[in-house]
Design an enzyme around this catalytic site. Structure first.
Site, short mmCIF file in Angstrom:
data_model
loop_
_atom_site.label_atom_id
_atom_site.label_comp_id
_atom_site.label_asym_id
_atom_site.label_seq_id
_atom_site.Cartn_x
_atom_site.Cartn_y
_atom_site.Cartn_z
N THR A 22 0.81 -1.21 0.00
CA THR A 22 0.00 0.00 0.00
C THR A 22 0.85 1.27 0.00
O THR A 22 2.04 1.25 0.31
CB THR A 22 -0.94 0.02 1.22
OG1 THR A 22 -0.17 0.05 2.42
CG2 THR A 22 -1.86 -1.19 1.22
N ASP A 23 0.19 2.37 -0.35
CA ASP A 23 0.85 3.68 -0.37
C ASP A 23 0.45 4.48 0.87
O ASP A 23 -0.22 3.95 1.77
CB ASP A 23 0.53 4.43 -1.67
CG ASP A 23 -0.96 4.70 -1.86
OD1 ASP A 23 -1.74 4.59 -0.88
OD2 ASP A 23 -1.35 5.02 -2.99
N LEU A 24 0.81 5.73 0.90
CA LEU A 24 0.53 6.59 2.05
C LEU A 24 -0.97 6.71 2.34
O LEU A 24 -1.38 6.86 3.49
CB LEU A 24 1.14 7.99 1.82
CG LEU A 24 1.09 8.97 2.97
CD1 LEU A 24 1.84 8.41 4.19
CD2 LEU A 24 1.68 10.29 2.56
#
Length: 141
Positions: A22-24
């Site tokens: 996942t990203d931020l």
């Protein structure tokens, strides 16, 4: 459960979304869908009895992605249980065209159209897909 629109010749590969995917924002980073699809294609070949290392060592060929088109429809998030599909659309000469999807239950998250080229390992130039490979994967195109 997967919906009934998925053909019986469709290969299914389960994937769990980990935090590292996942990203931020907490969504699966866009490039990771390509990784999920790559793994599913490897397992798809394996299900037909073809190990990529054996194709390289015994046949002198490798498969390389020639083109990719992806449509991102909905995001996946941490801990989602996904299914990645592989369907052979056409397989002839030196190319295989595939349709792939990433699903969360019946929800289609990502749709991909991938073209893979068969290459001679020494020259890295296009090579005909061996007939035994075509017979197995081509019968599902």
């Amino acid at each position: 459960m997967l919906d009934s629109t998925i053909a019986s010749a469709t290969f299914l590969w389960p994937v769990r979304v980990y935090y590292e995917d996942t990203d931020l924002a907490g969504l699966v980073y866009y490039a990771n869908y390509l990784r999920f699809m790559e793994r599913a294609r490897t397992e798809w070949l394996r299900a037909f009895g073809f190990e990529q290392t054996e194709l390289r060592e015994q046949w002198g060929i490798v498969f390389a992605v020639r083109s990719v088109t992806l449509d991102y429809l909905r995001p996946a998030v941490f801990n989602d249980e996904l299914t990645v599909t592989v369907e052979s659309v056409t397989a002839r000469g030196s190319r295989i065209r595939l349709a792939q999807r990433v699903l969360r239950a019946a929800d289609v998250l990502t749709v991909g159209r991938i073209e893979v080229a068969c290459l001679d390992m020494r020259s890295l130039r296009p090579a005909r897909i061996p007939q035994s490979v075509l017979q197995k994967i081509g019968s599902h195109a």
